[in-house]
Scaffold this motif. Sequence first.
Motif, PDB file in Angstrom:
ATOM      1  N   LEU A   1       0.827  -1.208   0.000  1.00 35.24           N
ATOM      2  CA  LEU A   1       0.000   0.000   0.000  1.00 35.24           C
ATOM      3  C   LEU A   1       0.862   1.258   0.000  1.00 35.24           C
ATOM      4  N   ALA A   2       1.985   1.221   0.707  1.00 34.78           N
ATOM      5  CA  ALA A   2       2.907   2.373   0.694  1.00 34.78           C
ATOM      6  C   ALA A   2       3.490   2.580  -0.702  1.00 34.78           C
TER       7      ALA A   2
ATOM      8  N   ILE B   1       2.999   5.935  -3.013  1.00 37.79           N
ATOM      9  CA  ILE B   1       4.163   6.687  -3.506  1.00 37.79           C
ATOM     10  C   ILE B   1       4.163   6.745  -5.029  1.00 37.79           C
ATOM     11  N   CYS B   2       3.963   5.595  -5.676  1.00 38.90           N
ATOM     12  CA  CYS B   2       3.964   5.564  -7.148  1.00 38.90           C
ATOM     13  C   CYS B   2       2.797   6.355  -7.722  1.00 38.90           C
ATOM     14  N   SER B   3       1.642   6.313  -7.061  1.00 40.11           N
ATOM     15  CA  SER B   3       0.485   7.086  -7.527  1.00 40.11           C
ATOM     16  C   SER B   3       0.758   8.586  -7.454  1.00 40.11           C
ATOM     17  N   LEU B   4       1.454   9.008  -6.409  1.00 40.57           N
ATOM     18  CA  LEU B   4       1.787  10.428  -6.277  1.00 40.57           C
ATOM     19  C   LEU B   4       2.847  10.861  -7.283  1.00 40.57           C
ATOM     20  N   LEU B   5       3.773   9.958  -7.613  1.00 36.25           N
ATOM     21  CA  LEU B   5       4.853  10.303  -8.542  1.00 36.25           C
ATOM     22  C   LEU B   5       4.454  10.182 -10.009  1.00 36.25           C
TER      23      LEU B   5
ATOM     24  N   LEU C   1      -1.727  -6.402  -5.399  1.00 39.66           N
ATOM     25  CA  LEU C   1      -1.106  -7.355  -4.463  1.00 39.66           C
ATOM     26  C   LEU C   1      -1.621  -7.154  -3.040  1.00 39.66           C
ATOM     27  N   ALA C   2      -1.751  -5.896  -2.621  1.00 38.37           N
ATOM     28  CA  ALA C   2      -2.245  -5.625  -1.266  1.00 38.37           C
ATOM     29  C   ALA C   2      -3.669  -6.142  -1.100  1.00 38.37           C
TER      30      ALA C   2
END
Length: 193
Positions: A83-84, A88-92, A115-116
């Motif tokens: 989830l982290a 992070i990837c969604s924000l970037l 996966l989560a």
Amino acid sequence: MLLIFVYVDVANPEFLAFDLMFVFLLILSIFLHELGHAWGCLIQKVAVGRVVLHGGGGFCEHSPATSHTEDELIVAMGPIVNLALWAICSLLTPLAPNEEIFWVLATLSWINLWLALFNLIPIQPLDGGKLFYLLLGRLVPYHMAQRIAGGVGLLACLALLPVLFLSWWAFGMVLFFLPSLPLHWQMVRGRAL
């Protein structure tokens, strides 16, 4: 057992590169998920034996002498890492300088969210099945928690079968996840775990 087969277009080198990158990102995400479990162990000073990847899945082997409270954190850390990474990837992703990096970040984001969520299904041996049992143990005696978790897992196994076919139809991905129906039946009968 989890096996993932993805259609690979070998006739087109550009698609082949994206397919290989997808497989690499998937393996990397699974590895980081398992390292999350190892991190949960190390935070609590629980010895980690090894981290193993196999057939689209993996496990973190650790000292069996852990309490239920320690197990809760160890089990939860895998999906928490996914989830982290998704966040992070969604924000970037919108900040990506070109299409290739955008695709990598968007794909990594999607893989980690998937996966989560997949790992949180309350089926043994997924993290969701283990976590569900451990959290139920806080509310009811562990023998009762085992029976309830086994029953919910049994129903979830049966509900998952159509989803496996839909993943092939909708995404072109054949997902072979064979949850243990006998294990869940034994849990319902109070003879497992």
